[in-house]
Write a protein that holds these residues in place. Sequence first.
Motif, PDB file in Angstrom:
ATOM      1  N   GLU A   1      13.782 -38.393  29.731  1.00 39.89           N
ATOM      2  CA  GLU A   1      14.953 -38.439  28.611  1.00 39.89           C
ATOM      3  C   GLU A   1      16.178 -36.366  29.053  1.00 39.89           C
ATOM      4  O   GLU A   1      17.373 -36.946  29.509  1.00 39.89           O
ATOM      5  N   ALA A   2      15.438 -35.625  29.031  1.00 30.10           N
ATOM      6  CA  ALA A   2      15.779 -34.505  29.280  1.00 30.10           C
ATOM      7  C   ALA A   2      16.261 -34.114  30.824  1.00 30.10           C
ATOM      8  O   ALA A   2      17.336 -33.905  30.952  1.00 30.10           O
ATOM      9  N   TYR A   3      15.789 -35.243  32.064  1.00 31.57           N
ATOM     10  CA  TYR A   3      15.887 -34.831  33.315  1.00 31.57           C
ATOM     11  C   TYR A   3      17.256 -35.710  32.923  1.00 31.57           C
ATOM     12  O   TYR A   3      18.295 -35.470  33.722  1.00 31.57           O
ATOM     13  N   LEU A   4      17.315 -36.761  32.094  1.00 34.96           N
ATOM     14  CA  LEU A   4      18.681 -38.258  33.132  1.00 34.96           C
ATOM     15  C   LEU A   4      19.693 -36.755  32.071  1.00 34.96           C
ATOM     16  O   LEU A   4      20.620 -36.605  32.824  1.00 34.96           O
ATOM     17  N   ALA A   5      19.352 -36.868  31.098  1.00 30.45           N
ATOM     18  CA  ALA A   5      20.818 -35.168  29.961  1.00 30.45           C
ATOM     19  C   ALA A   5      20.949 -34.930  31.217  1.00 30.45           C
ATOM     20  O   ALA A   5      22.402 -34.636  30.579  1.00 30.45           O
ATOM     21  N   ARG A   6      20.646 -34.194  31.179  1.00 35.12           N
ATOM     22  CA  ARG A   6      21.166 -32.752  32.292  1.00 35.12           C
ATOM     23  C   ARG A   6      21.812 -33.421  33.228  1.00 35.12           C
ATOM     24  O   ARG A   6      22.856 -32.743  34.080  1.00 35.12           O
ATOM     25  N   ARG A   7      21.229 -34.530  34.484  1.00 43.14           N
ATOM     26  CA  ARG A   7      21.984 -34.669  35.365  1.00 43.14           C
ATOM     27  C   ARG A   7      23.383 -35.369  35.119  1.00 43.14           C
ATOM     28  O   ARG A   7      24.264 -34.878  35.750  1.00 43.14           O
ATOM     29  N   VAL A   8      23.537 -36.348  33.985  1.00 43.02           N
ATOM     30  CA  VAL A   8      24.754 -36.135  33.018  1.00 43.02           C
ATOM     31  C   VAL A   8      25.678 -35.501  32.925  1.00 43.02           C
ATOM     32  O   VAL A   8      26.762 -35.786  33.693  1.00 43.02           O
ATOM     33  N   ARG A   9      25.301 -34.084  32.495  1.00 44.78           N
ATOM     34  CA  ARG A   9      25.884 -33.107  31.707  1.00 44.78           C
ATOM     35  C   ARG A   9      26.349 -32.468  33.154  1.00 44.78           C
ATOM     36  O   ARG A   9      27.727 -32.465  33.691  1.00 44.78           O
ATOM     37  N   ILE A  10      25.719 -32.509  34.414  1.00 45.82           N
ATOM     38  CA  ILE A  10      26.493 -31.120  35.125  1.00 45.82           C
ATOM     39  C   ILE A  10      26.517 -32.245  36.430  1.00 45.82           C
ATOM     40  O   ILE A  10      27.719 -31.620  36.654  1.00 45.82           O
TER      41      ILE A  10
END
Length: 369
Positions: free
Chosen positions: A33-42
């Motif tokens: 969840e944290a990995y995907l949220a970060r990639r979506v944000r970046i």
Amino acid sequence: MARYYVWFRGLTVLLMLGAAACNNPQNLQGQIEAYLARRVRISEIPGLTAAVVRSGEVIYSGAFGVRELGKAEKLTPQHVFHFASVSKTFVATAIMQQVENGKLNLDDPPTRFCPYFRLADERFRQITIRQMLNHTSGMPDVVDYEWEDPQLDDRAAERYVRGMASEQLLWSPGNGWHYSNMAFDVLGDVIAKASGSSFEEYVKVNILEPLNMDNSSFNYLEIDRALRTTGHVGHPAKVSDVYPYNPRHAPSSTLNSSVTQMIRWMLVNLNRGELDGHRILDAASYEHLWKPSTKKSQQGFQIGLSWFLGEYHGHRTVFHEGGDTGFRSFLLLLPDDGIGIVLASNWEQTDTGILARGILDLILASDDR
């Protein structure tokens, strides 16, 4: 348009999730969840959904972003996306069903079922169904999908095949490799003629319904409006003016589904054709689907029948990407490990293959601890 994905390119994704999370195998869902949220944000991705299965269980399902930029509705894992070329994995299954039923053979010419199929090169008579499935037929790719002007009548698919008479072969069938959506569109007409129903209806009755994939369809008009998503193009992303749907290209491109629904597709394939007491394909057919049928490419992959084959850190991989106007998707299976990862985004520039590899890195890292 990006129609297939060589997922071995590039460097390994750096996972900056914090030492505490990385040292806790029980927190794998939170790490994903944290990995995907970060990639979506970046990457400023408008919308992304993902699901992961392992050993027959769903270990992650999530959604990020919105259904359409400029509107407030949040995405859920149940929202439906255009899966583009992931469609081809369903075509291969439908063909193998017909092989099992004695309706056709992999080395049959498509003209056995579609006698009107012809190209502007007499060598087209040498083309086999097997070569069309593994992209060695020598057929070119589609140039214009006509998403802006779809032909919706019942004869659209056959009419498209009949209109190929001016197309040239790239080389003699079997003498080279070239990705061809056109070949898969012909295969859809082969399935229709061998089965006596339209391609879309055949897949619905023989694959989607047995798997309870009731919110999935190759006919976009059947998708519940409440579940539809809007595609996005350009950078920065903006709403696309068209949705990629045209029955002429249903076999190669027009699967509409959600990651929740695609969990069923991952599970039935990881279980070699059987799910919840329903068998859609004999286990032996996977010897054709997932057996290398071409030489290894410079990028390190081979291909079976529609499925791309590779290896990642010693783990066998089976995968397919989809990319069209406004959408991107990726389906990754590790058959020997019981792992499946599927992603769908409503932005054509989302690098879903890299994201799938990032998720896989997290799973494999958790195994090593």
